[in-house]
Design a protein around this motif. Sequence first.
Motif, PDB file in Angstrom:
ATOM      1  N   ASP A 405     -10.047  13.742  39.981  1.00  9.48           N
ATOM      2  CA  ASP A 405     -11.437  13.566  39.557  1.00  9.48           C
ATOM      3  C   ASP A 405     -12.492  13.849  40.628  1.00  9.48           C
ATOM      4  O   ASP A 405     -13.217  12.954  41.050  1.00  9.48           O
ATOM      5  CB  ASP A 405     -11.616  12.146  38.999  1.00  9.48           C
ATOM      6  N   ASP A 435     -10.495  17.142  35.893  1.00  6.48           N
ATOM      7  CA  ASP A 435     -11.909  16.851  36.129  1.00  6.48           C
ATOM      8  C   ASP A 435     -12.324  17.298  37.529  1.00  6.48           C
ATOM      9  O   ASP A 435     -13.088  16.622  38.219  1.00  6.48           O
ATOM     10  CB  ASP A 435     -12.215  15.356  35.919  1.00  6.48           C
ATOM     11  N   CYS A 469     -10.753  16.254  31.206  1.00 14.70           N
ATOM     12  CA  CYS A 469     -11.601  16.162  30.019  1.00 14.70           C
ATOM     13  C   CYS A 469     -12.968  16.777  30.283  1.00 14.70           C
ATOM     14  O   CYS A 469     -13.495  17.509  29.457  1.00 14.70           O
ATOM     15  CB  CYS A 469     -11.718  14.714  29.549  1.00 14.70           C
ATOM     16  N   HIS A 534      -3.766  14.610  33.383  1.00 12.39           N
ATOM     17  CA  HIS A 534      -5.056  13.997  33.693  1.00 12.39           C
ATOM     18  C   HIS A 534      -5.097  12.534  33.266  1.00 12.39           C
ATOM     19  O   HIS A 534      -5.595  11.688  33.990  1.00 12.39           O
ATOM     20  CB  HIS A 534      -6.179  14.780  33.015  1.00 12.39           C
ATOM     21  N   HIS A 567      -8.254  10.238  35.867  1.00 13.01           N
ATOM     22  CA  HIS A 567      -9.190  10.003  34.766  1.00 13.01           C
ATOM     23  C   HIS A 567      -9.814   8.608  34.748  1.00 13.01           C
ATOM     24  O   HIS A 567     -10.998   8.471  34.461  1.00 13.01           O
ATOM     25  CB  HIS A 567      -8.521  10.276  33.408  1.00 13.01           C
TER      26      HIS A 567
HETATM   27 ZN   LIG Z   1     -11.370  12.594  32.766  1.00 14.18          ZN
END
Ligand SMILES: [Zn+2]
Length: 619
Positions: A405, A435, A469, A534, A567
Amino acid sequence: MRVAYGSLRCGKSCRKCDYLKLGLCTGCRLPRRSLCLAYRCVVGRMRVMGLTLRCETCPLAPACIKSGRFSPPKPDMYRELDSKLKSWSQKPPDIILPRLVPEIPLEDPVRPRKDLGMDGVIVSVSRTDSENVRRVEEEGIHDFLDFDGQVLLSTIMPDRLLTGETFSFTLSFAKKAGFDGVIGWDMPVYADYPKALNLSNLIEATLLTIKYVEEGIPTIPLLKGGDPSEIAFHSEWLRRLGFKRVGLHVTEYILAKSPVNIGVSRGFAKISEDLYSLGLLKIYGIGAKLLAMGILSLKNFPEFYKSDAGASLAGMPWLIEARNWRAYTGTPSGVGVINLAKHFMECNCEACSGKSPSQIARSPDDIAWHNWVQLREYAEKEKLDEKPAYDMMLEKDDVMAVIGDLHIGTPQSLWLPCLRRLKKIHPTHLVLLGDTFDFTKGKPRASHVVSFLRLLKNLGVHMRSVSGCADSNVPAFLETLGRFAFAKGPEEPQLYNPNQMLTEAIRDLVVLWRFSKRKIKVKLTNGKVVVLSHGHELGFQRNADPEKVMKELLRKKDPNEVRVIGHYHKSLYRPEEGGIMLGAWQATTSEEKEIGFSPDIADMLIIRGDGSTELVKGM
Ligand SMILES: [Zn+2]
Ligand SMILES: [Zn+2]
């Protein structure tokens, strides 16, 4: 015999036809409209080899009724064939062939290996004037291939090469280079060709096949025919010539089975399939053994292999697929391929044992030998073991860093400190856990995209990327590309003179997008497999209780697996249970502050090839 009169496919009236009188042609019995060349050419808009759709320039015009220049081929050639057949006393020897015969292109050969059951091979030529042709003439085909088994020369070539000149070449080439036999002579014969052309080509093919035999070359003729009557009389000639082994080129028929591939109508596919079955029947009918050419892939492995123990199968799809980095494997539902351009495969087959997965993945020849071994196994057992495939395989001393992330594009992204940390640790492998960019809530700048990937490249690591995402939303991704494409001023000047940095940023994003996968599998030397994804696919809210997420993460887990996710911006380190959640490289956002969520920031997961793991805490 029923004869249809009128405007026929050959354009000639049956009443005056020499072929009909000689018993060579039985007239056009198939529905005329569907097979009429003129109909296909004008109405069907079908692509027929050599057709130009203009009669003035069409090379097939002399054989097409529509052109007005139609002249049926002279029957002299047929009379010659007829007298040969009548006086024929030779008995061509049966050519003993292995059940599976690899076909190898002369211009890009793989070494045939007897130790892997390649007892005989077929060599195909696509040029007559190449360096390899010259070398083979000089060294002999066996020395050239470093192979002392049976080597046959295939005359199946692109149509433009099927000339008298090429025939003479094959005749001297086969002798000079010491081939053990020839397959052919081949001529273009098609279901949608003018019948007159098919007839003369079949006659010529047979005459030239006879020539090989007369020159003392062991010969396997090819059975052809564009309709049932053509197949019938061609097989009759081959019977009278006493051939014990007859070749049938299967590719075009199998291709026709899947009409989408070659864009032909279902009706045409049906005709091809029928011709193929008829060809098989005729070969059995004249008491010859079958050599089916142009097959040998796991897909379309013919059903007659088991039922006809005398049949031999030849082809090179197994090799072509290897050249495209595709390795054969079993799958839960049957058989398939592993793309070794982006995976490593663990295999202990005869061809692979003793070689490392990275060696196999780098060598198309090793993949080819593997495919060959799998093909043989499949032929015998009708199933294959599934070969494990991994995105990366670590050696004992390798160090893999995992980063979650980064959310590049948000003001809180800590991508620069992260890269600095990586430089200090200098891992050999790196996984971005999704991400990496944030296209939905962030607005990545082109300069950041470019410098991030340049700095990554300078680290010199093997990198894999998981899609998350915030970096996999298609409209947001396209919006970012569009923003980069037209970032500065009026659009027209940018069309002609795009900004170099923006162009590089667009390319980098597209490459990373394509490169990223939902799941990455990494094999360690202690037998453990690290599976990285993720984590949003688990379906929890971002601020869910990490213990609950962990419980779901460990559900139905293979004991050999270690699952790693990001995530949730929380680190929960449970390697002994096989689950690791990893925090983010993004400082607390205002949203997070509002709901009182405190993320784990700048943690880095280290996984070593020997199986040991470590969570390096950030702040
Ligand atoms: Zn995410
Ligand atoms: Zn193998």
